[in-house]
Structures are given as C-alpha cells and as structure tokens.
Write an enzyme that holds these catalytic residues in place. Structure first.
Site, PDB file in Angstrom:
ATOM      1  CG  ASP A 137      52.515  59.891  39.259  1.00 33.58           C
ATOM      2  OD1 ASP A 137      53.111  59.503  40.221  1.00 33.58           O
ATOM      3  OD2 ASP A 137      52.270  58.807  38.470  1.00 33.58           O
ATOM      4  CD  GLN A 182      71.989  51.397  35.186  1.00 33.91           C
ATOM      5  OE1 GLN A 182      71.731  52.287  34.616  1.00 33.91           O
ATOM      6  NE2 GLN A 182      72.446  50.248  34.851  1.00 33.91           N
ATOM      7  CG  HIS A 224      56.320  57.662  38.843  1.00 35.68           C
ATOM      8  ND1 HIS A 224      55.169  56.613  38.942  1.00 35.68           N
ATOM      9  CD2 HIS A 224      56.735  57.656  37.269  1.00 35.68           C
ATOM     10  CE1 HIS A 224      54.667  56.296  37.725  1.00 35.68           C
ATOM     11  NE2 HIS A 224      55.604  56.695  36.793  1.00 35.68           N
ATOM     12  CG  MET A 266      51.088  49.640  45.039  1.00 36.79           C
ATOM     13  SD  MET A 266      51.850  51.103  43.610  1.00 36.79           S
ATOM     14  CE  MET A 266      53.477  50.261  43.405  1.00 36.79           C
ATOM     15  CB  ILE A 303      44.804  57.343  46.060  1.00 38.24           C
ATOM     16  CG1 ILE A 303      44.853  56.503  44.568  1.00 38.24           C
ATOM     17  CG2 ILE A 303      44.658  58.722  45.936  1.00 38.24           C
ATOM     18  CD1 ILE A 303      45.814  57.053  43.752  1.00 38.24           C
ATOM     19  CG  ASN A 333      55.266  58.596  44.614  1.00 36.42           C
ATOM     20  OD1 ASN A 333      55.642  57.639  45.018  1.00 36.42           O
ATOM     21  ND2 ASN A 333      55.052  58.894  43.425  1.00 36.42           N
ATOM     22  N   GLY A 345      59.717  46.523  49.294  1.00 36.69           N
ATOM     23  CA  GLY A 345      60.453  47.496  49.815  1.00 36.69           C
ATOM     24  C   GLY A 345      61.945  47.754  49.719  1.00 36.69           C
ATOM     25  CB  THR A 346      64.097  47.263  46.715  1.00 37.76           C
ATOM     26  OG1 THR A 346      63.201  47.872  45.772  1.00 37.76           O
ATOM     27  CG2 THR A 346      63.556  45.497  46.373  1.00 37.76           C
TER      28      THR A 346
HETATM   29  C1  GAR Z   1      59.113  50.787  42.440  1.00 40.62           C
HETATM   30  O1  GAR Z   1      59.637  50.557  41.550  1.00 40.62           O
HETATM   31  C2  GAR Z   1      58.417  52.319  42.646  1.00 40.62           C
HETATM   32  O2  GAR Z   1      58.926  53.389  41.956  1.00 40.62           O
HETATM   33  C3  GAR Z   1      57.028  51.803  42.219  1.00 40.62           C
HETATM   34  O3  GAR Z   1      56.763  50.427  42.837  1.00 40.62           O
HETATM   35  C4  GAR Z   1      57.939  49.877  43.054  1.00 40.62           C
HETATM   36  C5  GAR Z   1      58.142  49.378  44.468  1.00 40.62           C
HETATM   37  O4  GAR Z   1      59.099  48.644  44.971  1.00 40.62           O
HETATM   38  N1  GAR Z   1      56.118  53.065  42.529  1.00 40.62           N
HETATM   39  C6  GAR Z   1      55.215  53.135  41.733  1.00 40.62           C
HETATM   40  O5  GAR Z   1      55.058  52.888  40.771  1.00 40.62           O
HETATM   41  C7  GAR Z   1      54.458  54.483  42.103  1.00 40.62           C
HETATM   42  N2  GAR Z   1      53.732  54.998  40.985  1.00 40.62           N
HETATM   43  P1  GAR Z   1      59.720  48.401  46.223  1.00 40.62           P
HETATM   44  O6  GAR Z   1      58.583  47.913  47.180  1.00 40.62           O
HETATM   45  O7  GAR Z   1      60.680  47.447  46.059  1.00 40.62           O
HETATM   46  O8  GAR Z   1      60.297  49.619  46.808  1.00 40.62           O
END
Ligand code: GAR
Length: 211
Positions: free
Chosen positions: A151, A179, A110, A91, A93, A108, A12-13
């Site tokens: 995507d 970044q 990505h 995660m 669909i 979304n 969840g960052t």
């Molecule tokens: C993030 O890097 C996001 O871009 C990726 O999962 C991570 C979740 O991190 N999403 C995908 O790969 C979707 N195809 P988070 O839970 O710390 O936000």
C-alpha cells in the site's frame, strides 16, 4: 487499445464498476481483456462471464513455490498482452518479481485514506473495523500504483467519506464503496488508458483537463 487484466478474489463489485464504465464508453483506449481470480468460487467470475470477458483462476496454494506461481501469472498476462493490471479486491500478494515486470502498470484500490489504515493485515472489512475502533470521523478510498511496499506506491486518486454514528463495518464498507471506490477506480483506469498519469519521485501528476 490497451489490454487490461482485472485481478479479483471476492464479490467483484469493483470489477462490476469497471465493466459498467466500459459499457458506458468511459474507458477510452483500454478494454478488460481478462479477469483473473485467486478463488474458484469468487462471484466476480460470474460477473465477468455475464459480461463476456474471458476468465482465469490462479490459486496460490496450487503452486509449490512463489517462482512457479509468478511464472504462471506472467504467462497469463503475456498471453493476453496485458498493459495494465488492476487489483480489484485481490487478496494474494503480488511478488516483487511481477511488480518489476509491470512497473507503474499495476493499480490497486484500497478502502481507506492511505497512509491511514493500510499495510500488512489491513484488507476488506478489517480496515473498516479498525477505522471504527479508532473513532476517526473521515475515512475513504485510495487508488494507487503498486510498488514493493504494501500500500506504499504512488497515490493516483483519493476521496473522503464520512463515518456516521451507528456505523457497523459492513455499513461503512458499503458507503465507502458507493461514494468512493466505484467512482475512483474506473476514473483512474480511464486516466491511465488515456496516458494522463505520470510518476516522478514516487508521486503522480494527472493532466488536469480530465478531472
Ligand atoms: C474492496 O473494498 C477493496 O477496496 C478491498 O476489498 C474489497 C473488494 O470488494 N481491497 C482491499 O482491502 C485491498 N487491501 P469487491 O470484490 O466487491 O470489489
């Protein structure tokens, strides 16, 4: 005020980046109304609770059919009168049925420069592993609308990030988050809430004064 649902599965960052932006009053015209997790143990749920945001847990395998799962998701979204859905590391669909209900209202993030390293099977660390295997010098992140193609929806914002000698998938993931993702996602949400994004022929236009 637009009600936002943030859908999460993990750390969840990106949710945290949205909460922080909201606390800095950078998201005008919208507020996070609910966080929905596909996993009961997702740390993202703790982040939501700390921020005083209502949470819901919706686990796909607890529903015997896609229709039942969709109905449960749509019920939650309806209950909170959601106008924007943000997939922040979600995660599970999203089915065409739900996408049709929220056309150009699902965003979304990505972790690559779409159309590179995206589509089925490209998520999380797998993306960064593939980037390192291919040896590209630039990667990055993309925020896009969700349509029926994985995507493949209209691109809203992108930012490039350098791949450096000695990178591991974990190091690269962190750099792409710091970044690109944590900057782009709150910015895209703010632009959406201010009504500054339009979509024509599968492409977005963004009102320039805001970037
Ligand atoms: C993030 O890097 C996001 O871009 C990726 O999962 C991570 C979740 O991190 N999403 C995908 O790969 C979707 N195809 P988070 O839970 O710390 O936000």
């Amino acid at each position: 005020m637009l009600n936002i649902a943030v859908l999460v599965s993990g750390g969840g960052t990106n949710l945290q980046a949205l909460i922080d932006a909201q606390n800095r009053s950078e998201i005008l015209g919208g507020r996070i109304a609910v966080v929905i997790s596909s996993k009961a143990e997702a740390y993202a749920l703790e982040r939501a609770k700390k921020a005083g945001i209502p949470t819901e847990t919706l686990i796909r395998k607890e529903y015997s059919t896609q229709e039942d799962y969709d109905a449960a998701l749509l019920r939650i979204l309806g209950r909170y009168q959601i106008g924007l859905i943000v997939l922040a590391g979600f995660m599970t669909i999203i089915s065409d049925n739900v996408i049709r209900h929220y056309e150009n209202k699902i965003i979304n993030v990505h972790p690559s420069l779409i159309p590179s390293f995206c589509g089925a099977g490209f998520y999380g660390l797998r993306v960064h592993r593939a980037v390192l295997e291919r040896g590209v010098k630039l990667t990055g992140a993309t925020v896009h609308f969700v349509n029926e193609v994985c995507d493949g929806g209209p691109i809203i914002l992108q930012k490039a990030v350098k791949v450096l000698e000695g990178d591991t998938p974990e190091i690269l993931q962190r750099r792409v988050m710091e970044q690109a993702e944590w900057i782009l996602l709150p910015k895209a949400v703010a632009l959406f809430c201010e009504g500054k994004i339009t979509v024509h022929n599968g492409k977005t236009k963004i009102r320039e004064d805001s970037i």
